[in-house]
Scaffold this motif. Structure first.
Motif, short mmCIF file in Angstrom:
data_model
loop_
_atom_site.label_atom_id
_atom_site.label_comp_id
_atom_site.label_asym_id
_atom_site.label_seq_id
_atom_site.Cartn_x
_atom_site.Cartn_y
_atom_site.Cartn_z
N ARG A 53 -0.71 1.24 -1.84
CA ARG A 53 0.30 1.27 -2.77
C ARG A 53 0.12 0.59 -4.00
NH1 ARG A 53 1.29 -3.02 0.61
NH2 ARG A 53 2.59 -4.81 -0.24
N LYS A 54 -0.81 -0.10 -3.99
CA LYS A 54 -1.25 -0.87 -5.28
C LYS A 54 -1.44 0.13 -6.59
CE LYS A 54 -4.75 -3.58 -3.57
NZ LYS A 54 -5.70 -4.07 -3.41
N GLY A 55 -2.12 1.46 -6.10
CA GLY A 55 -2.07 2.59 -7.18
C GLY A 55 -0.95 2.80 -7.80
N TRP A 56 0.01 3.08 -6.78
CA TRP A 56 1.44 3.49 -7.20
C TRP A 56 2.16 2.51 -8.20
CZ3 TRP A 56 5.12 5.75 -3.11
CH2 TRP A 56 6.14 6.35 -3.57
N ASP A 60 3.02 2.91 -12.14
CA ASP A 60 4.58 2.78 -12.30
C ASP A 60 4.55 2.04 -13.53
OD1 ASP A 60 5.56 4.57 -10.70
OD2 ASP A 60 6.41 3.01 -9.34
N ASN A 61 3.66 0.93 -13.65
CA ASN A 61 3.68 0.05 -14.56
C ASN A 61 2.92 0.42 -16.04
OD1 ASN A 61 5.31 -1.83 -13.12
ND2 ASN A 61 3.62 -2.97 -12.24
N ASN A 62 2.09 1.28 -15.89
CA ASN A 62 1.21 1.81 -16.83
C ASN A 62 0.79 2.99 -16.60
OD1 ASN A 62 -0.37 2.22 -19.08
ND2 ASN A 62 -2.15 0.50 -18.35
N PRO A 63 1.65 4.13 -17.09
CA PRO A 63 0.98 5.58 -16.65
C PRO A 63 -0.04 6.04 -17.15
CG PRO A 63 3.63 5.21 -17.37
CD PRO A 63 2.80 4.24 -17.57
N ALA A 64 -0.86 5.32 -17.99
CA ALA A 64 -1.93 5.74 -18.74
C ALA A 64 -3.15 5.18 -17.61
CB ALA A 64 -2.14 5.48 -20.09
N CYS A 65 -2.84 4.24 -16.88
CA CYS A 65 -4.11 3.60 -16.21
C CYS A 65 -4.54 4.58 -15.21
CB CYS A 65 -3.11 2.46 -15.31
SG CYS A 65 -4.32 1.56 -14.18
N ALA A 66 -5.89 4.23 -15.20
CA ALA A 66 -6.59 5.55 -14.44
C ALA A 66 -7.72 4.43 -13.50
CB ALA A 66 -7.32 6.55 -15.05
N ASN A 67 -7.21 3.01 -13.00
CA ASN A 67 -8.22 2.49 -12.42
C ASN A 67 -8.57 3.15 -10.90
OD1 ASN A 67 -6.27 1.60 -10.64
ND2 ASN A 67 -6.13 -0.32 -11.72
N GLU A 68 -9.60 2.32 -10.21
CA GLU A 68 -9.85 3.01 -8.70
C GLU A 68 -8.67 3.14 -7.89
OE1 GLU A 68 -11.95 -1.08 -7.09
OE2 GLU A 68 -13.12 0.72 -7.50
N ASP A 69 -7.64 2.06 -7.88
CA ASP A 69 -6.53 2.00 -7.08
C ASP A 69 -5.78 3.28 -7.40
OD1 ASP A 69 -7.05 -0.29 -5.64
OD2 ASP A 69 -6.33 -1.57 -7.31
N VAL A 70 -5.48 3.56 -9.01
CA VAL A 70 -4.86 4.53 -9.25
C VAL A 70 -5.26 5.95 -8.63
CG1 VAL A 70 -3.77 5.88 -11.23
CG2 VAL A 70 -3.54 3.28 -11.07
N ARG A 71 -6.58 5.86 -8.95
CA ARG A 71 -7.50 7.29 -8.65
C ARG A 71 -7.08 7.56 -7.24
NH1 ARG A 71 -11.01 5.02 -12.17
NH2 ARG A 71 -12.68 4.70 -10.32
N LEU A 72 -7.45 6.50 -6.13
CA LEU A 72 -7.24 6.68 -4.86
C LEU A 72 -5.84 6.81 -4.39
CD1 LEU A 72 -8.56 6.25 -2.04
CD2 LEU A 72 -8.18 3.90 -2.14
N PHE A 73 -4.86 6.25 -4.99
CA PHE A 73 -3.57 6.93 -4.68
C PHE A 73 -3.03 8.21 -5.05
CE2 PHE A 73 0.78 7.43 -6.18
CZ PHE A 73 1.52 7.33 -5.05
N ASN A 74 -3.77 8.57 -6.31
CA ASN A 74 -3.38 10.02 -6.62
C ASN A 74 -3.93 10.96 -5.86
OD1 ASN A 74 -1.92 9.29 -8.88
ND2 ASN A 74 -3.68 9.35 -10.11
N ALA A 75 -5.20 10.54 -5.25
CA ALA A 75 -5.79 11.70 -4.37
C ALA A 75 -5.25 11.55 -2.86
CB ALA A 75 -7.20 11.15 -4.10
N LEU A 76 -4.56 10.34 -2.43
CA LEU A 76 -3.80 10.48 -1.28
C LEU A 76 -2.52 11.29 -1.42
CD1 LEU A 76 -2.87 9.24 1.56
CD2 LEU A 76 -1.92 7.29 0.39
N GLU A 77 -1.87 10.90 -2.51
CA GLU A 77 -0.51 11.70 -2.92
C GLU A 77 -0.92 13.23 -2.84
OE1 GLU A 77 3.30 10.88 -5.69
OE2 GLU A 77 1.12 10.92 -6.91
N LEU A 78 -1.91 13.50 -3.51
CA LEU A 78 -2.01 15.03 -3.65
C LEU A 78 -2.66 15.65 -2.22
CD1 LEU A 78 -4.22 15.24 -6.95
CD2 LEU A 78 -1.99 16.48 -6.17
N LYS A 79 -3.52 14.83 -1.46
CA LYS A 79 -3.71 15.36 -0.13
C LYS A 79 -2.30 15.37 0.73
CE LYS A 79 -6.68 16.50 2.86
NZ LYS A 79 -7.50 17.50 3.04
N LEU A 80 -1.52 14.72 0.79
CA LEU A 80 -0.27 14.55 1.57
C LEU A 80 0.72 15.70 1.04
CD1 LEU A 80 0.79 10.71 1.73
CD2 LEU A 80 -0.33 12.17 3.67
N LYS A 81 0.67 16.11 -0.24
CA LYS A 81 1.52 17.19 -0.70
C LYS A 81 0.97 18.63 -0.03
CE LYS A 81 2.82 16.26 -4.83
NZ LYS A 81 2.83 16.22 -6.21
#
Length: 160
Positions: A53-56, A60-81
Motif C-alpha cells: 500500500r506504500k505505493g498507493w 495519493d500524496n504526489n500523483p507524479a511520483c513513479a518510484n518503485e513502490d508506486v510502480r509495484l502498486f500500479n502493477a498490482l492494481e492493473l493485475k487485479l483489475k
C-alpha cells in the motif's frame, strides 16, 4: 458491507511464485482467482493492508511520483483489475498491522461494516485486537481453498 483486509506476500504469492515485476516477486493468477472466488461468495470489498500500500500512499500524496513502490502498486492494481477486482481503500500508518486495521475500522465513515476478515501470513498476535478475524496463510502455499472456506464462514456469519 463486508471487508477483506488483504496482505499480498504470502497470500497472493508464495515461495514458489515465478511471476515477477521488475525485481519483485509478483502475484500468482491462481491466487487471484481464489480471491475472486471469495469476493463472489461474499460480496466483500478489499482494503489493502499489505506493505504494498506504500505505493498507493505515495501516489495519493504526489500523483507524479513513479518510484518503485508506486510502480509495484500500479502493477498490482492493473493485475487485479484483469480479474474484476478493485481495491476500495488501504490502511494507514506503518506500525502494528492489527492496530492499523483497528484504526481503519474506527475511522471508516462509509457504509456500515457487517463483518470483516484479515488475510495475512503474519503471526496471530500481530493482529490484536482483531486476531479472531485472521485467516492465516503461509509463505509456502499462499491462499488456498481451505482459507477461502474459512474466510467465507467468517464473513457470512452475520447472515446466520
Amino acid at each position: 458491507m463486508k471487508v477483506i483486509f488483504l496482505d499480498v506476500d504470502g497470500v497472493l504469492n508464495n515461495a514458489h511464485t515465478r511471476e515477477t515485476f521488475e525485481d519483485y516477486i509478483f502475484v500468482s493468477d491462481d491466487k487471484i482467482l481464489l480471491l475472486r472466488k471469495l469476493i463472489d461468495k461474499t460480496g466483500a470489498k478489499i482494503v489493502l493492508s499489505s506493505s504494498w500500500r506504500k505505493g498507493w500512499r505515495f501516489k495519493d500524496n504526489n500523483p507524479a511520483c513513479a518510484n518503485e513502490d508506486v510502480r509495484l502498486f500500479n502493477a498490482l492494481e492493473l493485475k487485479l483489475k484483469e480479474y474484476g477486482i478493485k481495491l476500495m481503500s488501504y490502511t494507514g500508518h506503518f506500525w502494528h498491522r492489527g492496530e492499523e486495521i483497528d484504526e481503519w475500522l474506527k475511522n471508516w465513515n462509509g457504509e456500515k461494516i457487517e463483518s470483516f476478515v484479515i488475510l495475512d501470513d503474519m503471526k496471530r498476535e500481530e493482529f490484536e485486537p482483531n486476531a479472531d478475524r485472521l485467516v492465516q496463510t503461509n509463505i509456502s502455499t499462499g491462499l488456498t481453498e481451505s482459507h477461502i472456506a474459512q474466510a467465507v464462514e467468517l464473513l457470512n456469519e452475520s447472515e446466520e
